[in-house]
Design a protein around this motif. Structure first.
Motif: not given
Lengths: 800, 107
Positions: B25-42
């Motif tokens: 959570t960042i201020g009013t934002y609530e995000l879902a952060i994923f680290k994929l099997a490829s190592g990428e972050v989204r």
């Protein structure tokens, strides 16, 4: 201007087909009223044999639900019969005293089964095979009696016979001709069919003419013209249909065999139409579904006043709906001197193909054993394609794909429901469809007789390419073409140890699977190798990953474990304190006699578990959940056994065990069954000196009564049988298959046979012990393990 | 029209669990952060457009997450809901520098 009124008599497939066609052309122009004698919404009669054969339920063959009539503003009177038509003032009268005016009247009264006028035909136990009522009657008879006789070796008779075999009856099929389905097959194919069906357990009496149905009140047998007799408790007459024309006759319409109609389905009286099995067009009465669409279309265009060339008759094709037997027939298959035929017989594979040719054109075909070419041939027969063209195509390619690829977009794929290739391809592309079922739901294609299923399947393959596999129905999910059994066999044989390896080695179409196959593979791997397999958290549904139950607003619930539903004041105090401290949203008792703390934040879960100092219950998992108990012998006036003690023992022994789906249990101490074991996966009922164990019950969506597995004397035996049953279920059920569905599928008898064998029982319990030894209590682990805590339960807050 | 973005540090890449979601959570934002099997972050918004399911708790397969409430399949890369369902979840750009993960949010 008031709307024009259409009255339809007959709520069957033909009539509703016509109405749907009218609705397509002019959705809002008419007031439509429908009268139907049967008390059901419109259903797919062709699928009745599947209901009887046990593959399908009545609700699955409903074509238009009640709500459909409402949504489409159609007034339906089910269970009401029109008894009189006044042509002059254009009014119909019903048996319930209702009157309805019409501007257009459509007769779709269908046909009645033809009952041979034999002595004894009115005896109890003689039935036709025509509607849901007949179907129910046959099912009911099969429960009481053993021997059935089916008169008629045609399409319907054979489908009825197969159904009766499935219901556990012995079946004789009596046929007047010297081979089966003589109208659709030639002698060669007829004999092959007979051999195949004999293998399935049918007994045939050919060239036999029944002259009497014997019995006092109830049928006991049949007598034939040569004096022979056979025994029979149930006689099913399936010798044909006769158009239901009684209302037409009374109304003084022109009737021959059926109600005579022209190319626009008009009778000899203005504004009265007839369609379907009650109508006779060009001296033909059709008893199959395919013509209904073409007839309905012609009728709709005329009522909506659109130009049309009208109905020109139908070329028919038939397929037998008996599992394991593929038969296809279309067009003219009788041989005359002026004709040539191509015949191919493969005794080794048990296949046969005959194509009839008149003046160099294909006019008919019979296929046995391999009917994949059926749709292609039907389309060729309809078009009158030259035989050379067919042969050239065969040399070009063996695959059917070229056929669907070459079809123009406006070519009909589903003749019953009038769905073109273009419509289906467009639906697949724009709606992202990937299975025949989805195409069926979206476009209506293959919703009726189902003969076009293979074409729909080919279209999916042609449109989606490699993404599609036609066997996906039985596969674990869309990522693979393999079934559960195949995957388990491969895992064992190749010694596969984790989900990605399984996907990789077995050629999954997706790199990391989907939400269906991942949990399934994770379960199968753990079931096969409980000690060494490392459970994959990321392949588990959130409830099982976090060991708490997700609620609709993203909060979780905690259900402290209370063995047998018994608690004490100390635990209650702890629970109350935790509820205060973490401000839980609601405290509620569950259906399984446990306390549920609802509305807990994810990050608070580990703290709550730590404060409680109690294991939490598997209130959400595909696992043994709760064992509900009654008060039992200690306090209850009626209790004969210690149900609480028994329930606690069971719950302690099996807690944490992974199962294909949730497992709920109940233990009662007398036949009053206060713990409701009759609707539990495992229900135990203690009687004086005896424990009864019931399995396969379900109180959920598909209500099912548990069946008696066994009666035993001691508590040890109760645990022994439950252990063996659960392990058998763990090993043989599909992932997400409840015990109710599993018991239904394999049959209680089969399970009893397995468990009766002491050796097998011991082996199952041995595997069970190994599985139980690997069970870990996950809540204290979550509190202790920092990585787990961080990865699963903590949220990141960035302050700005 | 160009949009001004701000870079917000949300943590270390090595702290993110693989093939699992993380709620940020960042201020009013609530995000879902994923680290994929490829190592990428989204990063995508942590709300399924259907019934608001928390996507961070969904099952991750490749570049998709399955909503834990009703199994909608949603692309982690562009936030598109996959057929047969319809919709879209806002997605946010991620930058990773020296194991530090930043998310780019509108000003």
């Amino acid at each position: 201007m008031p709307k024009q009124k259409i009255v339809l008599i007959g709520n069957g497939m033909a009539g509703m087909r016509a109405i749907e066609e009218i609705k397509k052309l002019r959705p809002d122009d008419f007031d439509i009223t429908v009268f139907g004698t049967e008390p059901y919404p419109n259903y797919n009669r062709i699928q009745l044999s599947k209901v009887l054969q046990g593959d399908t339920e009545v609700k699955d063959i409903t074509l238009n639900e009640w709500s459909w009539y409402e949504e489409n503003d159609i007034l339906l009177y089910p269970g009401e019969t029109v008894v009189k038509v006044d042509k002059k003032s254009q009014v119909v009268f019903t048996d319930k005293g209702r009157e309805a005016n019409y501007d257009y009247l459509i007769l779709a009264t269908g046909s009645n089964p033809f009952m041979l006028p034999l002595p004894g035909v009115d005896k109890e136990g003689v039935t036709a095979f025509r509607d849901i009522k007949d179907c129910e009657k046959m099912i009911e008879y099969s429960k009481k009696y053993k021997k059935a006789a089916v008169i008629g070796g045609g399409l319907l008779g054979l489908e009825a016979a197969r159904g009766l075999l499935n219901l556990g009856m012995e079946v004789d099929v009596i046929h007047i001709a010297d081979y089966l389905m003589e109208r659709q097959l030639d002698r060669e194919a007829g004999h092959m069919l007979q051999t195949e069906l004999e293998k399935q357990g049918m007994n045939f009496l050919l060239e036999k003419q029944t002259v009497e149905i014997i019995g006092r009140n109830r049928v006991t047998g049949l007598r034939f013209s040569n004096g022979d007799r056979i025994k029979a408790d149930l006689v099913v007459m399936a010798v044909g249909i006769k158009p239901n024309v009684s209302l037409a006759l009374e109304t003084d319409l022109e009737v021959n065999r059926g109600i005579v109609v022209n190319d626009f389905m008009e009778t000899d009286t203005p504004n009265i139409f007839a369609v379907g099995e009650c109508a006779e067009h060009n001296q033909m009465v059709y008893g199959l579904v395919a013509p209904l669409y073409e007839q309905g279309k012609a009728l709709a265009k005329r009522i909506c006043k659109l130009e049309d060339k009208g109905y020109k008759g139908s070329i028919l094709s038939t397929q037998l709906k008996v599992s394991g037997v593929d038969v296809f027939s279309s067009g003219n298959i009788k041989e005359y001197d002026s004709m040539k035929t191509i015949k191919l017989k493969d005794d080794w594979r048990g296949t046969y193909k005959k194509i009839t040719i008149e003046n160099d054109h294909i006019t008919g075909a019979v296929l046995f054993g391999d009917t994949r070419e059926g749709n292609k041939l039907l389309s060729f027969i309809k078009k009158g394609v030259q035989i050379e063209e067919y042969l050239a195509l065969g040399e070009q390619t063996e695959s059917n794909e070229s056929l669907v690829a070459e079809m123009p977009d406006d070519e009909l794929i589903c003749g019953c429901n009038g769905v073109t290739k273009g419509t289906i391809v467009q639906a697949i592309q724009t709606q992202g469809l990937s299975s025949v079922e989805q195409v069926k739901g979206c476009t209506n294609a293959s919703r009726s007789c189902g003969t076009c299923k293979s074409l729909v399947s080919e279209l999916l393959e042609y449109t989606l390419g490699d993404e599609y596999s036609e066997t996906q129905q039985e596969t674990i999910c869309g990522c693979t073409t393999l079934s559960k059994d195949e995957v388990i066999a491969e895992i064992k044989e190749k010694g596969l140890t984790h989900t990605r390896e399984v996907m990789n080695v077995l050629g999954w179409s997706t790199e990391e699977g989907c939400s269906k196959c991942r949990p399934a593979l994770n379960y199968y791997l753990g079931m096969i190798n409980p000690i060494d397999y490392k459970d994959e958290r990321e392949s588990r549904f959130v409830n099982e990953r976090l060991h708490a139950n997700i609620q609709n607003n993203g909060t979780y619930s905690v259900v402290p474990r209370m063995y047998g539903g018994v608690t004490n004041s100390e635990d209650l105090r702890k629970i109350a304190d935790v509820a205060d401290k973490y401000e839980v949203g609601m405290i509620k008792l569950t259906g399984g006699q446990r306390i549920d703390l609802l509305g807990v934040q994810k990050e608070d879960l580990p703290k709550i578990w730590a404060d409680l100092g109690m294991a939490s219950g598997h209130a959400y998992a595909k696992s043994v959940r709760t064992v509900k108990t009654c008060v039992g012998a200690d306090f209850c006036r009626f209790g004969t056994q210690d149900s609480v003690g028994m329930g606690i023992q069971i719950e302690r022994k099996f807690e944490g065990l992974n199962t294909p789906h949730k497992v709920k249990m109940g233990v009662s101490a007398c036949p009053r069954n206060c713990a409701e074991g009759g609707v539990k996966d495992v229900g135990v009922v203690g009687l004086d000196g005896v424990w009864e164990i019931y399995v396969g019950g379900n109180g959920g969506v598909e209500l099912r009564k548990a069946e008696l597995l066994v009666k035993v004397k001691t508590q040890e035996e109760v645990l022994e049988y439950i252990g063996a049953f659960l392990q058998d279920y763990r090993e043989n059920a599909k992932y997400l298959e409840r015990t109710s569905a599993y018991v239904e599928r394999v049959g209680i008898n089969h399970i009893q046979e397995v468990l009766e064998d002491k050796q097998k029982r011991d082996a199952l319990n041995q595997s069970m012990e190994i599985a139980l030894s690997a069970v870990q209590e996950p809540w204290s682990e979550a509190i202790r393990n920092g990585t787990l805590l961080r990865d699963l339960y903590e949220k990141v807050k960035v302050s700005e | 029209m160009e949009q001004t973005l701000r870079r917000v540090l949300i943590g270390n890449k090595s702290d993110l669990p693989e093939r699992l979601g993380k709620t940020v959570t960042i201020g009013t934002y609530e995000l879902a952060i994923f680290k994929l099997a490829s190592g990428e972050v989204r990063a995508i918004e942590n709300r399924c457009p259907h019934k608001g399911g928390v996507l961070a708790d969904g099952m991750v397969s490749g570049e998709y997450v399955f909503c834990p409430l009703h199994d909608w399949k949603i692309s982690i890369v562009d936030g598109q809901v996959q057929k047969p369902d319809d919709g879209c979840v806002p997605s946010y750009k991620i930058e990773v520098k020296n194991d530090l993960v930043y998310v780019l949010l509108p000003e």
